[in-house]
Scaffold this motif. Structure first.
Motif, PDB file in Angstrom:
ATOM      1  N   LEU A  71      28.536 114.410 -41.320  1.00  0.00           N
ATOM      2  CA  LEU A  71      28.623 115.879 -40.881  1.00  0.00           C
ATOM      3  C   LEU A  71      27.389 116.003 -39.612  1.00  0.00           C
TER       4      LEU A  71
ATOM      5  N   TRP B 226      26.952 123.670 -45.598  1.00  0.00           N
ATOM      6  CA  TRP B 226      26.514 124.569 -46.685  1.00  0.00           C
ATOM      7  C   TRP B 226      27.434 124.299 -47.929  1.00  0.00           C
ATOM      8  N   LEU B 227      28.924 123.972 -47.848  1.00  0.00           N
ATOM      9  CA  LEU B 227      29.670 123.817 -48.968  1.00  0.00           C
ATOM     10  C   LEU B 227      29.280 122.442 -49.784  1.00  0.00           C
ATOM     11  N   GLN B 228      28.678 121.615 -48.973  1.00  0.00           N
ATOM     12  CA  GLN B 228      28.281 120.337 -49.631  1.00  0.00           C
ATOM     13  C   GLN B 228      26.782 120.657 -50.497  1.00  0.00           C
TER      14      GLN B 228
ATOM     15  N   TYR C  63      21.834 126.678 -44.248  1.00  0.00           N
ATOM     16  CA  TYR C  63      23.280 126.146 -43.498  1.00  0.00           C
ATOM     17  C   TYR C  63      24.141 127.372 -43.100  1.00  0.00           C
TER      18      TYR C  63
ATOM     19  N   GLN D  21      28.419 117.105 -35.883  1.00  0.00           N
ATOM     20  CA  GLN D  21      27.800 117.970 -35.286  1.00  0.00           C
ATOM     21  C   GLN D  21      27.203 117.918 -33.873  1.00  0.00           C
TER      22      GLN D  21
ATOM     23  N   LEU E 243      30.443 123.330 -43.294  1.00  0.00           N
ATOM     24  CA  LEU E 243      30.676 122.204 -44.308  1.00  0.00           C
ATOM     25  C   LEU E 243      29.223 121.746 -44.903  1.00  0.00           C
TER      26      LEU E 243
ATOM     27  N   VAL F 231      31.979 125.393 -37.784  1.00  0.00           N
ATOM     28  CA  VAL F 231      32.610 124.805 -38.846  1.00  0.00           C
ATOM     29  C   VAL F 231      32.011 123.768 -39.756  1.00  0.00           C
ATOM     30  N   THR F 232      31.319 122.989 -38.839  1.00  0.00           N
ATOM     31  CA  THR F 232      30.343 121.716 -39.455  1.00  0.00           C
ATOM     32  C   THR F 232      29.312 122.604 -40.260  1.00  0.00           C
TER      33      THR F 232
END
Length: 427
Positions: free
Chosen positions: A132, A116-118, A195, A136, A114, A110-111
């Motif tokens: 993050l 990748w999303l940022q 990511y 992690q 995240l 999940v980290t």
């Protein structure tokens, strides 16, 4: 009817194993389905994790243009790693290790998502990246003790060195292949996708862990909470078992006194400048992992040894000798050869220190021992960076490297002579 001819036939030895089997990697642990699943997942994540390890500092540098911020991010990851590795060892001794692996691997995945999303959203926030990274590394600190402690429940004791060699070889291969792959992929697909690849690779790990057998505390083990008291009990356990304490000290001696990576940039720009600074720097950083991989591929030559303590002592001394040779080398190619030999020695040390931790400790303590092991492995090279950076500035890089290597040899031999528990340890 059982005739003498039949009995002689039964006693007759089978065909000899091919000569290469004597030196090739010992793959016996892969016959165990549970260990094979755990190891196979490592192949994928060893490379995937290195993609993130390259992407985070690259993104921070792109945002700030400052190497100081890159260093600060490393520190932001180290602190939670140390804290949660120690606590994670206690947790791994108190609950089903398979369940803990599922939780932590899912958290790491999940980290990565995240991350990748940022990056995909163009957030460009160093604070978000450092938070993050801290999360992690906290999950990884919880994960590593449980993962390593589980191996002793998945393979028999005589196969622990072989299992350690298999796992270490994969991780070292990831340290070589991952950064090279990241460098090749960034211009093609962009940084955010690194990511995402890591997050997808971690899904493979979660599935492999899901298929492991349940690994609860052994029957008869006292029910406990994973708190400060249990962490302190782990340190008391180490102090009361000389062979465990010495195995940690051996790694601290080798890494703190003899890991010269902080001086690689200076050596590349000064001593080996005629070869090309970029080429020299790349070869210096790659040489130790490449040597470790070669050592793993040839681990059949040593993984069946039973005098584990002597193997650790010999490997640390060999590391010190190789580092000394590296420090005295004026030729880049000779220097790289010495570093590769140091990598082989480091692989041997890792294999037998890992086997000692799993065989000498009881199952109810293995998680905490692996937690301390994780802290030592993560912290030793960082302390070495400070020590060698300071010594290199004061005495020059080649003197600092060669002196550190000699110190490794002297201190390890003195320790082995003064405290015989490690050199006498065997399985």
């Amino acid at each position: 009817m059982d005739t003498s001819e039949n009995r002689a036939e039964e006693r007759e030895p089978g065909p000899k194993k091919p000569r290469r089997r004597r030196w090739a990697m010992d793959t016996r642990p892969l016959r165990r389905p549970a260990y094979r699943r755990l190891w196979s997942s490592t192949i994928v994540t060893a490379v995937g994790s290195q993609l993130t390890a390259v992407a985070v500092p690259k993104q921070i540098y792109d945002i700030t243009g400052s190497s100081a911020w890159v260093g600060a991010a490393s520190l932001a990851g180290l602190v939670p790693l140390i804290v949660f590795a120690l606590w994670g060892g206690a947790v791994a001794d108190a609950m089903d290790r398979r369940k803990l692996l599922l939780i932590t691997n899912s958290g790491i995945a999940v980290t990565s998502l995240l991350f990748w999303l940022q990056a995909f959203a163009g957030l460009a926030s160093v604070t978000a990246l450092m938070l993050l990274l801290a999360v992690q590394q906290a999950f990884w600190g919880l994960n590593a003790p449980a993962r390593n402690a589980s191996i002793a429940r998945l393979v028999p004791e005589d196969e622990l060195p072989a299992a350690a060699a298999l796992g270490s070889t994969v991780m070292q291969t990831g340290q070589v292949a991952g950064p090279l792959l990241a460098g090749a992929l960034i211009p093609v697909i962009g940084l955010p996708e690194l990511y995402l690849i890591d997050a997808l690779a971690l899904c493979v790990t979660v599935w492999a862990v899901y298929r492991l057998p349940s690994l609860p505390p052994l029957a008869g083990t006292a029910v406990r909470r994973a708190g400060v008291k249990e962490i302190a009990a782990g340190f008391r356990y180490i102090s009361g078992h000389a062979v465990l304490l010495l195995s940690f000290l051996a790694d601290i001696i080798a890494m703190v006194l003899g890991m010269p990576r902080a001086l690689f940039p200076q050596l590349a720009s000064q001593t080996y400048a005629p070869y090309g600074e970029g080429l020299a720097l790349g070869l210096l950083f790659a040489a130790i992992p490449v040597g470790a991989v070669l050592g793993g591929l040839l681990s059949g030559t040593f993984s069946r040894a039973r005098r584990h303590g002597l193997m650790v002592i010999g490997a640390v001394v060999a590391w010190g000798v190789a580092i000394t040779g590296f420090g005295l080398s004026r030729s880049l190619w000779v220097a790289v050869a010495f570093l590769a030999l140091a990598g082989v020695a480091d692989m041997v040390s890792m294999v037998f220190r890992g086997a000692i931790l799993l065989s000498a400790a009881t199952d109810e303590m293995r998680g905490r021992m692996q937690g301390v092991f994780t802290v030592v492995v993560a912290g030793g090279p960082r302390l070495a960076d400070v020590l060698h950076g300071t010594a290199g500035s004061a005495f020059g890089p080649r003197t600092a490297v060669a002196g550190g290597g000699l110190l490794v040899v002297v201190v390890m031999l003195v320790l082995a002579a003064a405290v015989p528990a490690l050199r006498r340890y065997r399985v």
